[in-house]
Design a protein around this motif. Structure first.
Motif, PDB file in Angstrom:
ATOM      1  N   LYS A 185     -17.051   1.637  26.352  1.00 15.14           N
ATOM      2  CA  LYS A 185     -16.044   1.120  27.265  1.00 15.14           C
ATOM      3  C   LYS A 185     -15.504   2.273  28.099  1.00 15.14           C
ATOM      4  O   LYS A 185     -15.079   3.279  27.564  1.00 15.14           O
ATOM      5  N   ARG A 186     -15.537   2.133  29.413  1.00 15.50           N
ATOM      6  CA  ARG A 186     -14.930   3.149  30.242  1.00 15.50           C
ATOM      7  C   ARG A 186     -13.998   2.533  31.277  1.00 15.50           C
ATOM      8  O   ARG A 186     -12.862   2.925  31.395  1.00 15.50           O
ATOM      9  N   ILE A 187     -14.491   1.545  32.038  1.00 21.66           N
ATOM     10  CA  ILE A 187     -13.642   1.032  33.121  1.00 21.66           C
ATOM     11  C   ILE A 187     -12.845  -0.195  32.699  1.00 21.66           C
ATOM     12  O   ILE A 187     -11.996  -0.682  33.420  1.00 21.66           O
ATOM     13  N   LYS A 188     -13.151  -0.700  31.514  1.00 22.66           N
ATOM     14  CA  LYS A 188     -12.432  -1.851  30.949  1.00 22.66           C
ATOM     15  C   LYS A 188     -12.519  -3.093  31.834  1.00 22.66           C
ATOM     16  O   LYS A 188     -11.561  -3.808  32.012  1.00 22.66           O
ATOM     17  N   SER A 189     -13.648  -3.327  32.419  1.00 25.11           N
ATOM     18  CA  SER A 189     -13.833  -4.546  33.205  1.00 25.11           C
ATOM     19  C   SER A 189     -14.433  -5.610  32.290  1.00 25.11           C
ATOM     20  O   SER A 189     -14.946  -5.299  31.218  1.00 25.11           O
ATOM     21  N   THR A 190     -14.348  -6.834  32.718  1.00 27.72           N
ATOM     22  CA  THR A 190     -14.995  -7.872  31.914  1.00 27.72           C
ATOM     23  C   THR A 190     -16.471  -7.893  32.273  1.00 27.72           C
ATOM     24  O   THR A 190     -16.828  -7.935  33.443  1.00 27.72           O
ATOM     25  N   ILE A 191     -17.292  -7.835  31.254  1.00 26.96           N
ATOM     26  CA  ILE A 191     -18.725  -7.840  31.505  1.00 26.96           C
ATOM     27  C   ILE A 191     -19.370  -8.879  30.596  1.00 26.96           C
ATOM     28  O   ILE A 191     -18.766  -9.330  29.628  1.00 26.96           O
TER      29      ILE A 191
END
Ligand code: WTA
Length: 636
Positions: free
Chosen positions: A207-213
């Motif tokens: 996890k780095r940008i904490k976007s929903t993937i």
């Protein structure tokens, strides 16, 4: 006496002569005194450039991570091993001590094991410049898995090609990454690539940008929860010196990228030795190489070389222009960087900006500056020397290649007198030579020719993954009993080398090697394109830029050339990545060809470089009339 750390010019010559007279003895002494081997080798070197086959320290047993980490714990446990500087200067830097690195690598290694990764398995790492990248590389090495790092700027199709070529079982990636003011959605690129890669069983996601993937059930796994549960101890896998350590892809002049395979023992000895000497690293120095770990420079001089020496190595996530053009210098000041190693393209880009960006910062911690990736032009050299080094820091212009594993020709700072644009003299054990077109060695000084290496060195790539014939063809068939580099070079009156550039169809753009053939293949995919030829031309920041000559099919559609240019570049971006986009695209009715139908790139290159005064003989061409037409419509 140990030859590990050369301290003056006299000693350099002494060590160099000794290393050439008896390379086996020389490297044996280095290997013996500075590393931890679980078992000593039976044979220092066996080699045959015809097969070609090269083996160093055969029978020796070791693990490179034990040498990079465990060995330092007792004396440097609390010292910073990796200093992570995030993209955003407001986010705190992270200091990972050797002790902590030990734990994090072990945990990661245990996660790999728990996911079924074993010695010899290939693991593709597609990560931004975050600590997990270095840690996953080391975790693979700890358990004997072969890492194949793919630079996170490559497109999904370039990623898929590389995954399939070495049939990777696992991909390690992240939800995304930060680069300057951009956010990159890496996971979606991986998802697209994985539509075409049946060999991949598991995807570990950091996890780095904490976007929903999207997480694909049964395939994708979040890394952190697994790390949290994992044990802090992981026994090393004892490796043979010649067991593969990693595969790293580099562009060839034709066809598929080449998966250069490096092995364990020789790579360890050589990267450690060159790191120590080329940067004159002393305990408590802070070393910063600005490359990405996706390239060989990052493998050898962010991860392995520095850690093997117990150094503090800086890992920077961002770009030199964000938040402004002073970012590099701010980091040098903030972390008191001692050695700074970057590429000419970055120097040229920053040299175009106001020196105020430099002068705001205190750069007095700097001792040595380095350059790598392409020839450094005189102007950039002086800008670097005057403004960054304040004329006090020697510049090491280091010549080497993905294939060579480590630095081959370079000044040693405070030892070798430097000369702008010259990589100067070979490292101990390296025997460069210049050959003429007929394969004859050119002796004496003030000469130029094709750069070859006469004798094996410990960190040379052993093969191209899955294609040993291509390895022989590319590097050992041009000249008998020689490793051919693909570069041209000259030797000045005192024997210093200056690399003049590629002599094949590889073009170096912003320090990235690009083969013309794969780009042409991409361009030709456009439905309106009949044929194309790509050449390089000088560019004041990128070193070289790409010029495409394109013949269109006569369909009558696609009249709008501006859009067509965009579409062609879009296809290139999808197939290879944005680094391979064409700066200029000229639509033409024909391309100059030989009677056997080969495109005469030499002529196109000269036109693109504005050297039309000396095109040479064009009368033997099949279609000489097309040359004038191309000149008349050249794009400026
Ligand atoms: C070029 C990068 C001139 C050269 C480590 C080589 C250089 C290719 C220099 C390898 C230098 C690298 N001066 N040219 N100091 N360093 N090159 O595989 O053409 O990405 O063959 O390895 O870069 O690029 P690679």
């Amino acid at each position: 006496m140990s030859n590990y750390h050369i301290k003056n010019f006299e000693e350099y010559f002494h060590v160099y002569r000794k290393s050439i007279r008896n390379p086996e003895n020389f490297w044996e002494e280095v290997a013996e005194e500075h590393f931890l081997w679980r078992k000593r080798w039976d044979n220092v070197l066996s080699w045959d450039f015809k097969k070609p086959e090269v083996k160093w320290f055969e029978g020796g047993k070791l693990n490179i991570t034990e040498n990079c980490i465990d060995r330092h714990l007792r004396i440097r446990g609390d010292k910073t091993a990796i200093l992570f500087e995030p993209n955003d200067p407001k986010e705190a830097a992270e200091h990972i001590s050797y002790k902590e690195l030990y734990k994090r690598v072990n945990k990661f290694a245990n996660v790999l094991k728990s996911q079924g990764i074993k010695k010899g398995d290939r693991v593709c790492i597609y990560l931004p410049m975050i600590p997990e990248l270095a840690i996953s590389v080391l975790a693979c090495a700890r358990i004997g898995a072969i890492h194949s790092v793919v630079f996170a700027g490559f497109s999904s199709s370039a990623l898929a090609t590389r995954i399939n070529d070495s049939s990777c079982k696992m991909v390690i990636t992240s939800d995304g990454g930060f680069r300057g003011n951009k956010t990159i959605n890496l996971k979606s690129i991986v998802d697209e690539a994985l539509l075409k890669t049946p060999c991949v069983e598991t995807v570990l996601v950091a996890k780095r940008i904490k976007s929903t993937i999207e997480m694909k059930e049964g395939r994708d796994v979040w890394l952190q929860p697994l790390l949290d549960k994992a044990d802090e101890e992981c026994e090393i896998e004892v490796m043979d010196a010649e067991d593969p350590l990693f595969i790293l892809y580099t562009s060839g002049s034709t066809g598929m990228p080449k998966g250069m395979m490096h092995t364990t023992g020789g790579y360890m000895v050589y990267t450690a030795f060159t790191f120590k000497n080329v940067f004159q690293y002393r305990e408590n120095d802070i070393f910063w190489c600005t490359a990405d770990i996706g390239w060989i420079t990052g493998h050898s001089y962010i991860v392995y070389g520095p850690l093997l020496n117990g150094a503090t190595t800086v890992m920077f996530e961002g770009v030199p222009s964000y938040p402004d053009f002073g970012r590099f210098w701010e980091i040098v000041d903030k972390h008191k960087v001692s050695q700074f190693y970057t590429a000419p393209t970055a120097i040229r880009a920053l040299g175009k900006e106001s020196v105020d960006f430099v002068e705001k910062y205190d750069l007095s911690s700097l001792k040595t500056l380095g350059s790598v990736g392409e020839p450094i032009n005189e102007e950039a050299w002086h800008w670097y020397n005057d403004n960054i080094g304040k004329k006090k820091c020697p510049i090491v212009d280091t010549w080497w290649q993905t294939e060579t594993g480590g630095i081959m020709i370079s000044p040693i700072p405070f030892v070798t007198p430097t000369k702008p644009t010259y990589a100067t003299l070979p490292m101990p054990g390296i025997q460069p030579t210049l050959l003429d077109e007929n394969g004859k060695e050119i002796t004496g000084n003030q000469v130029d020719g094709r750069l070859c290496i006469k004798f094996p060195w410990p960190s040379m790539a052993r093969t191209i993954w899955g294609n040993h014939d291509r390895y022989r063809e590319t590097y050992f068939s041009a000249f008998e009993n020689m490793y051919f580099t693909g570069d041209g070079a000259l030797r000045d009156e005192v024997g210093y080398y200056r690399i003049t550039g590629r002599v094949d169809d590889v073009i170096i753009v912003s320090g990235h090697n690009l083969g013309t053939a794969p780009i042409e293949d991409a361009v030709n995919e456009h439905p309106a394109v009949a044929e194309s030829a790509i050449v390089g031309f000088p560019h004041d920041v990128k070193g070289n830029a790409l010029y495409g000559f394109v013949i269109l099919k006569e369909t009558g559609e696609y009249r709008d050339h501006t859009n067509l240019r965009k579409e062609i570049n879009q296809i290139i971006t999808e197939h290879i990545g944005p680094i391979a986009k064409l700066d200029k695209i000229q639509f033409t009715v024909g391309l100059p060809k030989t009677r056997s139908g080969k495109i005469m790139r030499r002529i196109l290159r000269k036109i693109a470089c504005d050297e039309i005064g000396n095109l040479g003989d064009t009368s033997t061409l099949l279609n000489p009339e097309v040359v004038q037409e191309i000149i008349d419509n050249k794009i400026d």
